[in-house]
Write a protein that holds these residues in place. Sequence first.
Motif, short mmCIF file in Angstrom:
data_model
loop_
_atom_site.label_atom_id
_atom_site.label_comp_id
_atom_site.label_asym_id
_atom_site.label_seq_id
_atom_site.Cartn_x
_atom_site.Cartn_y
_atom_site.Cartn_z
N SER A 147 -28.27 2.28 35.45
CA SER A 147 -27.86 1.47 36.59
C SER A 147 -27.99 2.23 37.90
CB SER A 147 -26.42 0.98 36.43
OG SER A 147 -26.35 -0.14 35.60
N PHE A 148 -27.54 3.50 37.90
CA PHE A 148 -27.65 4.32 39.11
C PHE A 148 -29.11 4.48 39.52
CE2 PHE A 148 -23.25 5.99 38.43
CZ PHE A 148 -22.79 5.77 39.72
N GLU B 168 -33.97 -0.01 43.22
CA GLU B 168 -34.06 -1.46 43.46
C GLU B 168 -33.53 -1.84 44.84
OE1 GLU B 168 -31.77 -4.95 44.06
OE2 GLU B 168 -30.77 -3.50 42.79
N SER B 169 -32.36 -1.30 45.21
CA SER B 169 -31.78 -1.62 46.51
C SER B 169 -32.62 -1.07 47.65
CB SER B 169 -30.34 -1.09 46.62
OG SER B 169 -29.48 -1.83 45.82
N SER B 170 -33.18 0.11 47.43
CA SER B 170 -34.07 0.70 48.43
C SER B 170 -35.24 -0.24 48.71
CB SER B 170 -34.57 2.06 47.94
OG SER B 170 -35.50 2.60 48.85
N LEU B 171 -35.86 -0.73 47.63
CA LEU B 171 -36.97 -1.67 47.78
C LEU B 171 -36.51 -3.00 48.36
CD1 LEU B 171 -39.01 -1.15 44.46
CD2 LEU B 171 -39.66 -0.45 46.77
N LEU B 172 -35.39 -3.52 47.85
CA LEU B 172 -34.91 -4.83 48.27
C LEU B 172 -34.65 -4.88 49.77
CD1 LEU B 172 -33.81 -7.69 47.62
CD2 LEU B 172 -31.56 -6.62 47.29
N PHE B 173 -33.83 -3.96 50.28
CA PHE B 173 -33.49 -3.98 51.70
C PHE B 173 -34.68 -3.59 52.58
CE2 PHE B 173 -29.19 -3.68 49.89
CZ PHE B 173 -28.56 -4.66 50.62
N ALA C 96 -31.58 3.67 53.61
CA ALA C 96 -30.29 2.98 53.74
C ALA C 96 -30.03 2.10 52.52
CB ALA C 96 -30.27 2.14 55.02
N GLY C 97 -31.08 1.44 52.04
CA GLY C 97 -30.96 0.60 50.86
C GLY C 97 -30.61 1.39 49.61
N LEU C 98 -31.12 2.61 49.51
CA LEU C 98 -30.81 3.47 48.37
C LEU C 98 -29.32 3.76 48.30
CD1 LEU C 98 -32.86 6.51 47.17
CD2 LEU C 98 -30.39 6.76 47.48
N ILE D 89 -38.61 -6.54 43.24
CA ILE D 89 -37.66 -5.64 42.58
C ILE D 89 -37.40 -6.04 41.13
CG2 ILE D 89 -36.50 -5.04 44.74
CD1 ILE D 89 -34.17 -6.86 43.73
N SER D 90 -37.74 -7.27 40.75
CA SER D 90 -37.51 -7.69 39.36
C SER D 90 -38.29 -6.82 38.38
CB SER D 90 -37.89 -9.16 39.18
OG SER D 90 -39.28 -9.37 39.27
N PHE D 91 -39.43 -6.30 38.83
CA PHE D 91 -40.25 -5.44 37.95
C PHE D 91 -39.60 -4.07 37.75
CE2 PHE D 91 -43.23 -8.50 39.81
CZ PHE D 91 -43.84 -8.98 38.66
#
Length: 308
Positions: free
Chosen positions: A77-78, A84-89, A17-19, A124-126
């Motif tokens: 960016s994509f 990043e969003s996948s990991l974040l959420f 979902a984060g992806l 996710i910063s990494f």
Amino acid sequence: MVMEDSRKPSGYKEYVAGLFAGVATVVVGHPFDTVKVKLQKHNTNVQGITYRNGFHCTARILATEGVRGLYIGATPSFVGMAFESSLLFGIYSQTKQSLQGGVQSSRPQPQVIIPSAAFAGAIISFVLCPSELVKCRMQIQGTDSLVPKCSGYSSSLDCALKTIKSDGVTGAFRGGSTTFLRESIGNAVFFSVYEYVRYYMHLQLKSGSSDHNNLVDMGIGILSGGLGGVAFWSTVLPLDVAKTIIQTAPDKSSPTNPFQVLNSIYRMSGLRGCYTGLGPTILRAFPANAAAIVTWEIAMKLLGIKNN
């Protein structure tokens, strides 16, 4: 009446979902981000063209490079934002569940939300640092660029390869500490605002006995996600300005301490310089983060994850 959070641990599904949320963020927000980066690079340098504001910068890009110019650097960016969003959420959701110990609270708990979000942001910063370095170096190119054409990049891959060739693998992580601070602090703010706005809006709807449907949920997602995004960037924009300067500096010996960079910008341009790009950043923050949250929540519903 209070709202119970009935989400259950769901393994990979919240990462999926984060992806989707990351892809939505780039589609909506990248043009604004290009304008922001150009403003931060050009308007904090002594020489070169200075843009009057975000609209002037956008007009220059469209006049000289067309719509395509607004999506320069979109490829990293994509890739970066999706991962990043996948990991974040995913990390945020699972860390939050772990800290709650299986006991669902009826209202947001800052002692759970803040460390969960800060931890997810730090991780996710990494991922973000190298992808944003390539994105920023691509974005500052163009007709008005301070970068000589002979030293430009033909593609995102070319940029990444040249960076590693000249600076080594560690060069791809230039600005890493600044990205770490921006993401850990910013996401703690983002998820706090998102969770509280979402909670109180649901509470008001329940107390008013309003019909609860998908359009209402989408409206809540738009408002809570958008306000969360505005809060994120209003808090950490100076760190983002410093990161842009650090990552696009042509000299490898340039300072990488964000506070040293911000001090230099403050002496040259004052507080306004530390908030360079505020206009397009805030304009981007609301729709991009609203799109991310709405996409995330819709994807979770489709994957069978409850987010009541």
